[in-house]
Design a protein around this motif. Sequence first.
Motif, PDB file in Angstrom:
ATOM      1  N   GLY A 117       0.806  -1.219   0.000  1.00  0.00           N
ATOM      2  CA  GLY A 117       0.000   0.000   0.000  1.00  0.00           C
ATOM      3  C   GLY A 117       0.830   1.255   0.000  1.00  0.00           C
ATOM      4  O   GLY A 117       1.949   1.286   0.512  1.00  0.00           O
ATOM      5  N   LYS A 118       0.269   2.301  -0.607  1.00  0.00           N
ATOM      6  CA  LYS A 118       0.862   3.638  -0.560  1.00  0.00           C
ATOM      7  C   LYS A 118       0.488   4.323   0.751  1.00  0.00           C
ATOM      8  O   LYS A 118      -0.305   3.796   1.539  1.00  0.00           O
ATOM      9  N   LEU A 119       1.021   5.526   0.953  1.00  0.00           N
ATOM     10  CA  LEU A 119       0.690   6.325   2.130  1.00  0.00           C
ATOM     11  C   LEU A 119      -0.814   6.468   2.291  1.00  0.00           C
ATOM     12  O   LEU A 119      -1.369   6.265   3.377  1.00  0.00           O
ATOM     13  N   GLU A 120      -1.510   6.806   1.206  1.00  0.00           N
ATOM     14  CA  GLU A 120      -2.939   7.136   1.295  1.00  0.00           C
ATOM     15  C   GLU A 120      -3.829   5.951   1.660  1.00  0.00           C
ATOM     16  O   GLU A 120      -4.936   6.144   2.172  1.00  0.00           O
ATOM     17  N   ASN A 121      -3.357   4.722   1.379  1.00  0.00           N
ATOM     18  CA  ASN A 121      -4.171   3.563   1.772  1.00  0.00           C
ATOM     19  C   ASN A 121      -3.468   2.683   2.789  1.00  0.00           C
ATOM     20  O   ASN A 121      -3.678   1.477   2.842  1.00  0.00           O
ATOM     21  N   THR A 122      -2.631   3.336   3.603  1.00  0.00           N
ATOM     22  CA  THR A 122      -2.030   2.684   4.768  1.00  0.00           C
ATOM     23  C   THR A 122      -2.673   3.282   6.011  1.00  0.00           C
ATOM     24  O   THR A 122      -2.459   4.455   6.329  1.00  0.00           O
ATOM     25  N   GLY A 123      -3.484   2.484   6.678  1.00  0.00           N
ATOM     26  CA  GLY A 123      -4.160   2.967   7.875  1.00  0.00           C
ATOM     27  C   GLY A 123      -3.258   2.937   9.093  1.00  0.00           C
ATOM     28  O   GLY A 123      -2.198   2.308   9.092  1.00  0.00           O
ATOM     29  N   VAL A 124      -3.689   3.610  10.146  1.00  0.00           N
ATOM     30  CA  VAL A 124      -2.926   3.617  11.386  1.00  0.00           C
ATOM     31  C   VAL A 124      -2.728   2.202  11.900  1.00  0.00           C
ATOM     32  O   VAL A 124      -1.650   1.842  12.388  1.00  0.00           O
ATOM     33  N   GLU A 125      -3.763   1.378  11.781  1.00  0.00           N
ATOM     34  CA  GLU A 125      -3.658   0.002  12.251  1.00  0.00           C
ATOM     35  C   GLU A 125      -2.646  -0.799  11.427  1.00  0.00           C
ATOM     36  O   GLU A 125      -1.947  -1.665  11.954  1.00  0.00           O
ATOM     37  N   ASP A 126      -2.552  -0.496  10.135  1.00  0.00           N
ATOM     38  CA  ASP A 126      -1.548  -1.151   9.290  1.00  0.00           C
ATOM     39  C   ASP A 126      -0.137  -0.759   9.736  1.00  0.00           C
ATOM     40  O   ASP A 126       0.751  -1.601   9.878  1.00  0.00           O
ATOM     41  N   LEU A 127       0.043   0.537   9.947  1.00  0.00           N
ATOM     42  CA  LEU A 127       1.358   1.031  10.354  1.00  0.00           C
ATOM     43  C   LEU A 127       1.771   0.444  11.699  1.00  0.00           C
ATOM     44  O   LEU A 127       2.916   0.013  11.879  1.00  0.00           O
ATOM     45  N   ASP A 128       0.838   0.406  12.647  1.00  0.00           N
ATOM     46  CA  ASP A 128       1.143  -0.142  13.965  1.00  0.00           C
ATOM     47  C   ASP A 128       1.491  -1.630  13.878  1.00  0.00           C
ATOM     48  O   ASP A 128       2.407  -2.108  14.568  1.00  0.00           O
ATOM     49  N   ARG A 129       0.765  -2.374  13.065  1.00  0.00           N
ATOM     50  CA  ARG A 129       1.012  -3.805  12.937  1.00  0.00           C
ATOM     51  C   ARG A 129       2.408  -4.067  12.376  1.00  0.00           C
ATOM     52  O   ARG A 129       3.157  -4.903  12.893  1.00  0.00           O
ATOM     53  N   ILE A 130       2.787  -3.340  11.342  1.00  0.00           N
ATOM     54  CA  ILE A 130       4.118  -3.503  10.750  1.00  0.00           C
ATOM     55  C   ILE A 130       5.194  -3.059  11.731  1.00  0.00           C
ATOM     56  O   ILE A 130       6.214  -3.737  11.916  1.00  0.00           O
TER      57      ILE A 130
END
Length: 260
Positions: A99-112
């Motif tokens: 995903g790009k910035l615009e379709n990376t949610g906070v939950e995605d970022l936290d999980r990674i």
Amino acid sequence: MSLFRLDGKVAVVTGGGSGIGQAIATCFAAQGAFVHIIELTEAAGENTLTTIIDDGHEAVVHACNVADQAAVVRVMQTIVAQHQKIDILVNCAGIAHVGKLENTGVEDLDRIYNVNVKGTYNCMYGVIEQMKTQGGGVILNVASIASSVGIPDRFAYSMSKGAVLTMTLSVAKDYLAHNIRCNCVSPARVHTPFVDGFIAKNYPGKEQEMFEKLSKTQPIGRMAKPVEVAYQALYLCSDEAGFVTGCDYPIDGGFIRLNN
């Protein structure tokens, strides 16, 4: 002369249940190390453990979430209680996100972040005092070509692997006087079960076509084999690499330098 032996060494490999981690764990065991595999569940590491034991080598699986520092510290203490040392840590546990910035949610970022960044930090934190006490050790982190170059649709993943690279440099610098070496490897696309699953999920009916297309994104014309990453890891964790620290080693089929 027998090179790259790990006889008498105690090695911890996170994410050792499949893919690159599995290749590293089995390679290190074959070279004489007692390998401690850290996976989210014992079942996830069972195939690797069975392979190592059946080949006449030594290993144990520990169920542990690398994002949980207290759990990581407990596992490392258990290993030290058994062996009185940890010679090698390989941080291979990791997850991906497309995903790009615009379709990376906070939950995605936290999980990674929790697995790729915090997990790597936790495991290094869990061994560093022991390595200082015993007079040295080796840490190898698995980064990515995404640490160094722009990869489309990999915003969160690139963030995490960039952090792995810079943490590697920081640890290498801070613990020179303690005889602790820290390096990282940066693979390009490696043919693992994750790749097969990704293709099957996103390109049903076109698996072979997409596999060939993805393979050709490497200038060398194919994906890496997990064992090829394992052999580089073996060198970097062996005594023969005693003069190597603070380095990142691309294993990329020419991707970074020749992909133009």
